[in-house]
Write a protein that holds these residues in place. Structure first.
Motif, PDB file in Angstrom:
ATOM      1  N   GLY A   1       9.125  81.453  40.092  1.00  0.00           N
ATOM      2  CA  GLY A   1       9.255  82.924  40.296  1.00  0.00           C
ATOM      3  C   GLY A   1       9.466  83.125  41.665  1.00  0.00           C
ATOM      4  N   LYS A   2      10.092  84.449  41.922  1.00  0.00           N
ATOM      5  CA  LYS A   2      10.469  84.905  43.321  1.00  0.00           C
ATOM      6  C   LYS A   2      10.216  84.099  44.199  1.00  0.00           C
ATOM      7  CE  LYS A   2      11.470  89.720  43.398  1.00  0.00           C
ATOM      8  NZ  LYS A   2      11.024  90.776  43.306  1.00  0.00           N
ATOM      9  N   SER A   3      10.811  83.013  44.660  1.00  0.00           N
ATOM     10  CA  SER A   3      10.726  82.223  45.784  1.00  0.00           C
ATOM     11  C   SER A   3      12.042  81.573  46.344  1.00  0.00           C
ATOM     12  CB  SER A   3       9.592  81.142  45.433  1.00  0.00           C
ATOM     13  OG  SER A   3      10.162  80.452  44.279  1.00  0.00           O
ATOM     14  N   LEU A   4      11.710  81.029  47.472  1.00  0.00           N
ATOM     15  CA  LEU A   4      12.541  80.077  47.971  1.00  0.00           C
ATOM     16  C   LEU A   4      12.519  78.897  47.878  1.00  0.00           C
ATOM     17  CD1 LEU A   4      13.362  82.959  50.628  1.00  0.00           C
ATOM     18  CD2 LEU A   4      15.403  81.596  50.066  1.00  0.00           C
ATOM     19  N   CYS A   5      13.014  77.696  47.157  1.00  0.00           N
ATOM     20  CA  CYS A   5      12.688  76.479  46.713  1.00  0.00           C
ATOM     21  C   CYS A   5      13.685  75.500  47.795  1.00  0.00           C
ATOM     22  CB  CYS A   5      12.810  76.010  45.429  1.00  0.00           C
ATOM     23  SG  CYS A   5      12.619  74.579  44.969  1.00  0.00           S
TER      24      CYS A   5
ATOM     25  N   TRP B   1      17.161  80.274  45.658  1.00  0.00           N
ATOM     26  CA  TRP B   1      16.374  81.505  45.702  1.00  0.00           C
ATOM     27  C   TRP B   1      16.173  82.083  44.215  1.00  0.00           C
ATOM     28  CZ3 TRP B   1      17.784  85.270  50.159  1.00  0.00           C
ATOM     29  CH2 TRP B   1      16.859  86.342  50.293  1.00  0.00           C
ATOM     30  N   GLU B   2      15.027  81.902  43.703  1.00  0.00           N
ATOM     31  CA  GLU B   2      14.921  82.411  42.394  1.00  0.00           C
ATOM     32  C   GLU B   2      14.488  83.903  42.738  1.00  0.00           C
ATOM     33  OE1 GLU B   2      14.360  83.385  39.125  1.00  0.00           O
ATOM     34  OE2 GLU B   2      14.400  81.156  38.974  1.00  0.00           O
ATOM     35  N   HIS B   3      15.272  85.041  41.984  1.00  0.00           N
ATOM     36  CA  HIS B   3      15.286  86.356  42.060  1.00  0.00           C
ATOM     37  C   HIS B   3      14.425  87.083  40.949  1.00  0.00           C
ATOM     38  CE1 HIS B   3      17.804  86.068  45.364  1.00  0.00           C
ATOM     39  NE2 HIS B   3      18.855  85.707  44.674  1.00  0.00           N
ATOM     40  N   ARG B   4      14.148  86.127  40.001  1.00  0.00           N
ATOM     41  CA  ARG B   4      13.182  86.544  38.738  1.00  0.00           C
ATOM     42  C   ARG B   4      11.579  86.473  39.068  1.00  0.00           C
ATOM     43  NH1 ARG B   4      15.878  87.581  33.959  1.00  0.00           N
ATOM     44  NH2 ARG B   4      14.023  88.993  33.668  1.00  0.00           N
ATOM     45  N   GLN B   5      10.933  87.450  38.267  1.00  0.00           N
ATOM     46  CA  GLN B   5       9.390  87.199  38.544  1.00  0.00           C
ATOM     47  C   GLN B   5       8.857  86.191  38.178  1.00  0.00           C
ATOM     48  OE1 GLN B   5       7.290  89.358  40.200  1.00  0.00           O
ATOM     49  NE2 GLN B   5       8.787  90.978  40.755  1.00  0.00           N
TER      50      GLN B   5
ATOM     51  N   VAL C   1      10.641  83.092  58.482  1.00  0.00           N
ATOM     52  CA  VAL C   1      12.033  83.271  58.464  1.00  0.00           C
ATOM     53  C   VAL C   1      12.347  83.718  56.900  1.00  0.00           C
ATOM     54  CG1 VAL C   1      14.578  82.761  58.400  1.00  0.00           C
ATOM     55  CG2 VAL C   1      13.235  82.347  60.371  1.00  0.00           C
ATOM     56  N   LEU C   2      11.671  82.802  55.923  1.00  0.00           N
ATOM     57  CA  LEU C   2      12.079  82.908  54.433  1.00  0.00           C
ATOM     58  C   LEU C   2      11.326  84.059  53.863  1.00  0.00           C
ATOM     59  CD1 LEU C   2      11.806  79.063  53.464  1.00  0.00           C
ATOM     60  CD2 LEU C   2      14.015  80.431  54.125  1.00  0.00           C
ATOM     61  N   LYS C   3      10.145  84.356  54.636  1.00  0.00           N
ATOM     62  CA  LYS C   3       9.393  85.311  54.213  1.00  0.00           C
ATOM     63  C   LYS C   3      10.213  86.838  54.466  1.00  0.00           C
ATOM     64  CE  LYS C   3       5.120  83.059  54.793  1.00  0.00           C
ATOM     65  NZ  LYS C   3       3.799  82.856  55.841  1.00  0.00           N
ATOM     66  N   ASP C   4      10.740  86.868  55.706  1.00  0.00           N
ATOM     67  CA  ASP C   4      11.296  87.999  56.112  1.00  0.00           C
ATOM     68  C   ASP C   4      12.389  88.409  55.558  1.00  0.00           C
ATOM     69  OD1 ASP C   4       9.392  88.776  58.351  1.00  0.00           O
ATOM     70  OD2 ASP C   4      10.550  87.454  59.848  1.00  0.00           O
ATOM     71  N   LEU C   5      13.265  87.196  55.314  1.00  0.00           N
ATOM     72  CA  LEU C   5      14.510  87.350  54.279  1.00  0.00           C
ATOM     73  C   LEU C   5      13.839  87.855  52.771  1.00  0.00           C
ATOM     74  CD1 LEU C   5      16.305  84.217  54.817  1.00  0.00           C
ATOM     75  CD2 LEU C   5      17.340  86.423  55.108  1.00  0.00           C
ATOM     76  N   ALA C   6      12.854  87.449  52.200  1.00  0.00           N
ATOM     77  CA  ALA C   6      12.540  87.864  51.005  1.00  0.00           C
ATOM     78  C   ALA C   6      11.968  89.083  50.958  1.00  0.00           C
ATOM     79  CB  ALA C   6      11.476  87.015  50.459  1.00  0.00           C
ATOM     80  N   ASN C   7      11.307  89.778  52.170  1.00  0.00           N
ATOM     81  CA  ASN C   7      10.869  91.129  52.241  1.00  0.00           C
ATOM     82  C   ASN C   7      12.052  92.035  52.333  1.00  0.00           C
ATOM     83  OD1 ASN C   7       8.199  90.311  51.877  1.00  0.00           O
ATOM     84  ND2 ASN C   7       8.063  89.997  54.110  1.00  0.00           N
ATOM     85  N   PHE C   8      13.195  91.566  53.200  1.00  0.00           N
ATOM     86  CA  PHE C   8      14.304  92.308  53.289  1.00  0.00           C
ATOM     87  C   PHE C   8      15.234  92.567  52.279  1.00  0.00           C
ATOM     88  CE2 PHE C   8      18.837  92.940  54.029  1.00  0.00           C
ATOM     89  CZ  PHE C   8      18.641  94.064  54.879  1.00  0.00           C
ATOM     90  N   LEU C   9      15.170  91.750  51.423  1.00  0.00           N
ATOM     91  CA  LEU C   9      16.042  91.676  50.150  1.00  0.00           C
ATOM     92  C   LEU C   9      15.354  92.636  49.000  1.00  0.00           C
ATOM     93  CD1 LEU C   9      18.816  91.059  49.297  1.00  0.00           C
ATOM     94  CD2 LEU C   9      17.993  89.035  48.054  1.00  0.00           C
ATOM     95  N   ALA C  10      13.984  92.471  48.909  1.00  0.00           N
ATOM     96  CA  ALA C  10      13.157  93.344  48.184  1.00  0.00           C
ATOM     97  C   ALA C  10      13.330  94.871  48.485  1.00  0.00           C
ATOM     98  CB  ALA C  10      11.576  93.085  48.269  1.00  0.00           C
TER      99      ALA C  10
END
Length: 138
Positions: free
Chosen positions: A14-18, A120-124, A59-68
């Motif tokens: 769920g909502k993560s970068l693997c 990159w999983e975009h679902r919850q 970097v991955l956290k910032d990307l996820a936060n930006f896209l959110a």
């Protein structure tokens, strides 16, 4: 010229970068191809592939936060067949990629020093995602 193809099933949380780099490296090694191209195709519309920084997890956290922030999950979407995260996941996928190509030399992916391949999983909630790995070359 030779071809090798494998479908990987990747469980997401769920909502993560693997980081799937090791799985792709294994597929390339199994192909036996020394020089060529590795093509990746994710068979989904609510998850994506990115090649990104693999050293600093911030970097991955910032990307996820930006896209959110760019594509919020709220009730302004018409399509919500699978819940409020459904349409935002489709938009996030449209803004990223469902395929990538990476050159191969001496049997190895020619990624840069700090590059990794991420699903990159975009679902919850987590899903089982199918990734087609196709390797061509000699």
């Amino acid at each position: 010229m030779s071809d090798y193809q494998q479908i990987l099933k990747i469980k997401t949380t769920g909502k993560s970068l693997c980081n799937i780099t090791p799985k792709i490296e294994d597929a390339v090694a199994n192909s036996g191809i020394q020089t060529g191209l590795c093509s990746l195709f994710l068979r989904h519309t609510s998850a994506s592939l990115v090649i990104q920084e693999n050293a600093d997890p911030d970097v991955l956290k910032d990307l996820a936060n930006f896209l959110a922030k760019l594509v919020p999950e709220d009730d302004r979407y018409i399509h919500d067949a699978e819940g409020p995260d459904d349409m935002p996941a489709h938009i996030r996928t449209a803004l990223t990629h469902t395929s990538e190509q990476i050159p191969i030399d001496r049997g190895r992916l020619l990624l840069g020093t700090w590059q990794g391949i991420y699903l990159w999983e975009h679902r919850q909630r987590g899903h089982i995602r199918e990734l087609v790995v196709h390797v061509s070359g000699t």
